[in-house]
Write an enzyme that holds these catalytic residues in place. Structure first.
Site, short mmCIF file in Angstrom:
data_model
loop_
_atom_site.label_atom_id
_atom_site.label_comp_id
_atom_site.label_asym_id
_atom_site.label_seq_id
_atom_site.Cartn_x
_atom_site.Cartn_y
_atom_site.Cartn_z
N ASP A 10 0.82 -1.22 0.06
CA ASP A 10 -0.08 -0.06 -0.11
C ASP A 10 0.70 1.28 0.08
O ASP A 10 1.68 1.45 0.85
CB ASP A 10 -0.93 0.03 1.40
CG ASP A 10 -1.87 1.18 1.32
OD1 ASP A 10 -2.04 1.83 0.56
OD2 ASP A 10 -2.59 1.02 2.14
N ASP A 108 -2.92 2.68 -6.06
CA ASP A 108 -1.95 2.65 -5.35
C ASP A 108 -1.76 1.46 -4.36
O ASP A 108 -1.07 1.54 -3.40
CB ASP A 108 -1.71 3.75 -4.32
CG ASP A 108 -2.70 3.87 -3.20
OD1 ASP A 108 -3.98 3.12 -3.41
OD2 ASP A 108 -2.45 4.48 -2.44
N GLU A 109 -2.35 0.04 -4.51
CA GLU A 109 -2.25 -0.81 -3.82
C GLU A 109 -2.50 -2.44 -4.62
O GLU A 109 -2.71 -2.19 -5.64
CB GLU A 109 -3.56 -1.03 -2.73
CG GLU A 109 -3.70 -0.14 -1.76
CD GLU A 109 -4.65 -0.44 -0.84
OE1 GLU A 109 -5.41 -1.48 -0.71
OE2 GLU A 109 -5.50 0.56 -0.37
#
Length: 355
Positions: A10, A108-109
DNA sequence: TCTGGGGTCCTAGGACCC
DNA sequence: TCTGGGGTCCTAGGACCC
């Protein structure tokens, strides 16, 4: 069967961190990425807040007007989605090569199934360190990682120490690790479910694990069974590559609520053009068009129509969208938001074969 | 607090077909 | 005239994710 080892990665305050990297002059200052605050009169929300901004209580999802009250001295920047997407693609490229199976999760993960790559938790930990180092060396961005026996535990673990964290939870420790945490930490437990659970006297994941699974199933249906299993640290879902996109949409909230229907229709036309550009670039055809309207009281409605044919033509999209919105244009109701979406997508190649 | 924009998945009712 | 059960597709809305 061998236990799985999953790493969840993350990125830390992703949008704000990218902006800070691009603008060294803002280094160490509170940065808020989101809607224009307009000296506290702005509409919209915070998309991302740097850790410096978070010290003032600013959080993502918060109304931008509130962020302004909490921290007027912050650097306020608009969302530069194209830039973040480019950086995201570069990072995903790095992550992918470390995984047996890979799944991007939002911008974004990501989940990495590394079961075959490592022998145990110690090796997984070393691998996570290498991943963090490579991202930092190449992209000058930090991330938090969680290691667990499944996606659920790995995701909660990555959130446990932030920013720049690394948390390992072994399968035998999973239940104990989860028990004291609030139910809200579980995937799929949002505001509504949290409130419902609270009404039943369930606050922590431990409370949930000790609750009668029959009652959970009666109250929440399929989701209830899932909740009970998750509370015990059980999640059998696979890490799998995302398949093709299912829908493409654009919507916009007006600066001021409006009953100027020419303006609304023009906006709808512009959004249709943007959606069409996307489907064109991705070589897609669509069958269903949906129009969304939000009135000033936040009441939201959707109208959709499935065409009797598959198409990629802008005029089909525009015409259908115009027809669909008519019912919602009422002189006594001001509109806050309009949007348009296409779904039932088919790749243009497939479409050719069908005809 | 006065609530963005991009998505996914689920549910429930109704139409329609066999 | 009243009526079944199953399957699929469509529509509207809601909850959730980042």
């Amino acid at each position: 069967m061998k236990n799985k080892i999953i790493i969840h990665v993350d990125m830390d305050a992703f949008f704000a961190a990218v902006e800070e990297r691009e603008h060294p002059e803002f280094k160490g200052m509170p940065i808020v990425v989101g809607a224009d605050p307009k000296e506290g009169r702005g509409r919209g929300v915070v998309s991302s807040a740097s850790y410096e901004a978070r010290k003032f209580g600013v959080r993502s999802g918060m109304p931008i007007s509130r962020a302004w009250k909490l921290c007027p001295e912050a650097i306020y920047l608009p969302v530069n989605y194209e830039l973040y997407e480019k950086v995201s693609n570069e990072i995903m490229g790095i992550l992918r090569k470390y995984a047996d199976k890979f799944e991007q999760w939002g911008i974004d993960e990501a989940f990495l199934d590394v079961t075959l790559k490592v022998k145990g938790c110690e090796e997984a930990k070393a691998l996570a360190r290498r991943i963090k180092n490579e991202i930092y060396e190449k992209k000058k961005l930090t991330c938090s990682t969680g290691i667990g026996p499944n996606k659920l535990v790995a995701k909660i673990a990555s959130d446990f120490q932030k920013p720049n964290g690394l948390t390992v939870v072994k399968e035998e420790d999973a239940e104990k690790f989860l028990a004291p945490l609030p139910v809200r930490k579980l995937l799929w437990v949002g505001r509504k479910t949290e409130q419902k659970l609270k009404n039943m006297g369930i606050k922590t994941i431990g409370d949930l694990a000790n609750y009668d699974p029959t009652v959970l199933a009666e109250t929440f249906g399929v989701m209830g069974t899932q909740l009970y299993l998750m509370a015990h640290g059980i999640d059998r879902s696979e890490v799998k590559e995302r398949s093709e996109v299912k829908s493409i949409s654009r919507d916009v909230t007006f600066e001021e609520d409006t009953a100027d229907f020419d303006f609304v229709l023009n906006t709808l036309g512009r959004l249709s053009e943007e959606v069409h550009k996307d489907i064109w670039e991705q070589n897609l055809c669509f069958k269903t068009v949906t129009v969304k309207v939000r009135y000033e009281n936040f009441e939201t409605h959707m109208h959709s129509k499935t065409l009797p044919f598959i198409t990629d033509r802008l005029q089909d999209l525009k015409k259908t969208a115009r027809e669909l919105i008519q019912d919602y244009l009422k002189p006594d109701r001001k509109i806050r938001l309009v949007g348009v979406r296409v779904s039932n997508l088919v790749s243009a190649e497939k479409q050719k074969k069908l005809t």
